[in-house]
Design an enzyme around this catalytic site. Structure first.
Site, PDB file in Angstrom:
ATOM      1  N   ARG A 177      20.225  18.425  30.904  1.00 23.24           N
ATOM      2  CA  ARG A 177      18.844  18.285  30.183  1.00 23.24           C
ATOM      3  C   ARG A 177      17.905  17.016  30.565  1.00 23.24           C
ATOM      4  O   ARG A 177      18.834  16.143  30.713  1.00 23.24           O
ATOM      5  CB  ARG A 177      18.880  18.295  28.587  1.00 23.24           C
ATOM      6  CG  ARG A 177      17.736  18.208  27.994  1.00 23.24           C
ATOM      7  CD  ARG A 177      17.741  18.439  26.608  1.00 23.24           C
ATOM      8  NE  ARG A 177      18.490  17.838  25.829  1.00 23.24           N
ATOM      9  CZ  ARG A 177      18.915  17.955  24.584  1.00 23.24           C
ATOM     10  NH1 ARG A 177      18.129  18.950  23.903  1.00 23.24           N
ATOM     11  NH2 ARG A 177      20.018  17.395  23.917  1.00 23.24           N
ATOM     12  N   ARG A 236      18.732  11.970  27.399  1.00 27.68           N
ATOM     13  CA  ARG A 236      19.131  11.403  26.033  1.00 27.68           C
ATOM     14  C   ARG A 236      20.566  10.902  25.930  1.00 27.68           C
ATOM     15  O   ARG A 236      21.499  11.423  26.338  1.00 27.68           O
ATOM     16  CB  ARG A 236      19.068  12.708  25.048  1.00 27.68           C
ATOM     17  CG  ARG A 236      17.736  12.800  24.213  1.00 27.68           C
ATOM     18  CD  ARG A 236      17.617  14.039  23.426  1.00 27.68           C
ATOM     19  NE  ARG A 236      19.070  13.976  22.615  1.00 27.68           N
ATOM     20  CZ  ARG A 236      18.685  15.277  21.595  1.00 27.68           C
ATOM     21  NH1 ARG A 236      17.566  15.996  21.668  1.00 27.68           N
ATOM     22  NH2 ARG A 236      19.471  15.443  20.676  1.00 27.68           N
TER      23      ARG A 236
HETATM   24  P1  AP5 Z   1      16.939  22.500  24.085  1.00 29.13           P
HETATM   25  O1  AP5 Z   1      15.764  23.298  23.810  1.00 29.13           O
HETATM   26  O2  AP5 Z   1      16.514  21.041  24.261  1.00 29.13           O
HETATM   27  O3  AP5 Z   1      17.906  22.667  22.791  1.00 29.13           O
HETATM   28  P2  AP5 Z   1      18.049  22.337  21.631  1.00 29.13           P
HETATM   29  O4  AP5 Z   1      18.554  23.500  20.782  1.00 29.13           O
HETATM   30  O5  AP5 Z   1      16.725  21.779  20.881  1.00 29.13           O
HETATM   31  O6  AP5 Z   1      19.204  21.014  21.571  1.00 29.13           O
HETATM   32  P3  AP5 Z   1      19.245  19.597  20.807  1.00 29.13           P
HETATM   33  O7  AP5 Z   1      20.292  18.910  21.521  1.00 29.13           O
HETATM   34  O8  AP5 Z   1      17.632  18.763  20.744  1.00 29.13           O
HETATM   35  O9  AP5 Z   1      19.504  19.902  19.339  1.00 29.13           O
HETATM   36  P4  AP5 Z   1      20.318  18.945  18.571  1.00 29.13           P
HETATM   37  O10 AP5 Z   1      20.419  19.984  17.155  1.00 29.13           O
HETATM   38  O11 AP5 Z   1      21.529  18.457  19.005  1.00 29.13           O
HETATM   39  O12 AP5 Z   1      19.274  17.803  18.467  1.00 29.13           O
HETATM   40  P5  AP5 Z   1      18.115  17.205  17.470  1.00 29.13           P
HETATM   41  O13 AP5 Z   1      17.376  16.607  18.122  1.00 29.13           O
HETATM   42  O14 AP5 Z   1      17.822  18.276  16.402  1.00 29.13           O
HETATM   43  O15 AP5 Z   1      17.721  23.019  25.316  1.00 29.13           O
HETATM   44  C1  AP5 Z   1      18.854  22.118  25.811  1.00 29.13           C
HETATM   45  C2  AP5 Z   1      18.640  22.515  27.412  1.00 29.13           C
HETATM   46  O16 AP5 Z   1      18.980  23.704  27.957  1.00 29.13           O
HETATM   47  C3  AP5 Z   1      17.529  21.868  28.146  1.00 29.13           C
HETATM   48  O17 AP5 Z   1      17.619  21.292  29.081  1.00 29.13           O
HETATM   49  C4  AP5 Z   1      16.832  23.421  28.211  1.00 29.13           C
HETATM   50  O18 AP5 Z   1      15.838  23.306  29.317  1.00 29.13           O
HETATM   51  C5  AP5 Z   1      17.873  24.117  28.700  1.00 29.13           C
HETATM   52  N1  AP5 Z   1      17.737  25.730  27.992  1.00 29.13           N
HETATM   53  C6  AP5 Z   1      17.123  25.801  26.784  1.00 29.13           C
HETATM   54  N2  AP5 Z   1      17.195  27.254  26.690  1.00 29.13           N
HETATM   55  C7  AP5 Z   1      17.845  27.780  27.796  1.00 29.13           C
HETATM   56  C8  AP5 Z   1      18.260  29.102  28.319  1.00 29.13           C
HETATM   57  N3  AP5 Z   1      17.916  30.165  27.241  1.00 29.13           N
HETATM   58  N4  AP5 Z   1      18.944  29.160  29.264  1.00 29.13           N
HETATM   59  C9  AP5 Z   1      19.163  28.248  30.133  1.00 29.13           C
HETATM   60  N5  AP5 Z   1      18.748  26.765  29.675  1.00 29.13           N
HETATM   61  C10 AP5 Z   1      18.257  26.649  28.528  1.00 29.13           C
HETATM   62  O19 AP5 Z   1      19.145  16.119  16.568  1.00 29.13           O
HETATM   63  C11 AP5 Z   1      19.663  14.980  17.232  1.00 29.13           C
HETATM   64  C12 AP5 Z   1      20.373  14.014  15.958  1.00 29.13           C
HETATM   65  O20 AP5 Z   1      19.350  13.526  15.240  1.00 29.13           O
HETATM   66  C13 AP5 Z   1      21.449  14.824  15.384  1.00 29.13           C
HETATM   67  O21 AP5 Z   1      22.735  14.391  15.945  1.00 29.13           O
HETATM   68  C14 AP5 Z   1      21.575  13.826  14.087  1.00 29.13           C
HETATM   69  O22 AP5 Z   1      22.031  12.642  14.412  1.00 29.13           O
HETATM   70  C15 AP5 Z   1      19.969  13.737  13.773  1.00 29.13           C
HETATM   71  N6  AP5 Z   1      19.490  14.733  13.059  1.00 29.13           N
HETATM   72  C16 AP5 Z   1      18.541  15.580  13.483  1.00 29.13           C
HETATM   73  N7  AP5 Z   1      18.064  16.439  12.438  1.00 29.13           N
HETATM   74  C17 AP5 Z   1      19.077  15.868  11.416  1.00 29.13           C
HETATM   75  C18 AP5 Z   1      19.091  16.666   9.988  1.00 29.13           C
HETATM   76  N8  AP5 Z   1      18.276  17.457   9.298  1.00 29.13           N
HETATM   77  N9  AP5 Z   1      20.117  15.961   9.121  1.00 29.13           N
HETATM   78  C19 AP5 Z   1      20.770  14.891   9.631  1.00 29.13           C
HETATM   79  N10 AP5 Z   1      20.674  14.573  10.961  1.00 29.13           N
HETATM   80  C20 AP5 Z   1      19.764  14.884  11.818  1.00 29.13           C
END
Ligand code: AP5
Ligand code: ZN
Length: 215
Positions: free
Chosen positions: A127, A160
């Site tokens: 990513r 990231r």
């Molecule tokens: P992408 O769309 O970026 O995936 P995503 O599901 O959004 O993954 P994230 O890593 O952003 O989710 P996350 O839940 O870990 O992070 P968040 O920011 O919420 O796709 C991934 C990659 O695959 C990309 O390169 C894309 O191009 C590719 N791709 C997508 N679809 C594809 C397909 N169909 N085929 C092939 N390739 C594909 O959270 C980060 C941190 O914030 C957490 O760890 C935590 O510390 C904190 N946090 C956030 N929300 C909370 C909460 N509610 N409570 C507590 N802590 C929180």
């Protein structure tokens, strides 16, 4: 339209959310994005949450709920919103129920983008994200036209800090706290499973079909 996206890290929540936002005209509310912006700006919130994000652990519920509460009261959320990455625990889901009741905005759909954990390592390590506009790419599955440069704004692409192997393992482990939400929303008839292992455009078609009744 009020929608929640649930899925493992790397399932494609952010990728699909950007498309839904463009097509349905509702704001994309990502707690992860809000925390990363807070860290980049050096705010108090950013200082509080940085160690959690860097290691892949969940930010405490109280902090997360307060951030979402503020965000959903902004004027642009009046027409609805797409929650990406929230709620992630049962206490967060209960707090959201209370908040939505206060706002008079019932949930329309919860989309669970389902993928096998075995595909996630390649997705997350490949990513790349635009430093200026936040657009998401993948070196293999969604490459930019020019390597390292954002198609949308010309910004620099970066990796990231929590896309390291160690933090990814922690993030996958933390999903255990989110799993109970699948039954929580299924029991209310709100959950729709989407096969997230298909190509991005096909996943998008399924997402649009699931949301069409609420447009
Ligand atoms: P992408 O769309 O970026 O995936 P995503 O599901 O959004 O993954 P994230 O890593 O952003 O989710 P996350 O839940 O870990 O992070 P968040 O920011 O919420 O796709 C991934 C990659 O695959 C990309 O390169 C894309 O191009 C590719 N791709 C997508 N679809 C594809 C397909 N169909 N085929 C092939 N390739 C594909 O959270 C980060 C941190 O914030 C957490 O760890 C935590 O510390 C904190 N946090 C956030 N929300 C909370 C909460 N509610 N409570 C507590 N802590 C929180
Ligand atoms: Zn950009």
């Amino acid at each position: 339209m009020q929608v929640i996206l649930i899925g493992l890290p790397g399932a494609g929540k952010g990728t699909q959310a950007a498309k839904i936002q463009a097509e349905f005209g509702i704001p994309h509310v990502s707690t992860g994005d809000m925390f990363r912006q807070a860290i980049a700006s050096g705010s108090d919130l950013g200082r509080q949450v940085k160690a959690y994000l860097d290691s892949g652990r969940l930010v405490p519920d109280e902090t997360t709920v307060a951030v979402v509460r503020d965000r959903l009261q902004k004027p642009d959320a009046e027409k609805g919103f797409l929650l990406d990455g929230f709620p992630r625990t049962v206490p967060q889901a209960r707090a959201l129920d209370d908040l939505l009741q206060e706002l008079g905005k019932p949930l329309d759909r919860v989309l669970y983008i389902h993928v096998d954990p075995s595909v996630l390592k390649e997705r997350l390590t490949g990513r790349r994200i635009c430093r200026s506009c936040g657009a998401t790419y993948h070196v293999k599955f969604q490459p930019p036209k020019v390597e390292g440069v954002c198609d949308v704004c010309g910004g620099e692409l970066y990796q990231r800090p929590d896309d390291t192997e160690e933090a990814v393992a922690t993030r996958l482990e933390q999903f255990k706290q989110t799993e109970p939400l699948i039954a929580y929303y299924e029991e209310r008839g709100l959950l729709k499973r989407i096969d997230g292992e298909q190509p991005i455009e096909k996943v998008h078609e399924d997402v649009v079909a699931a949301l069409a009744p609420f447009k």
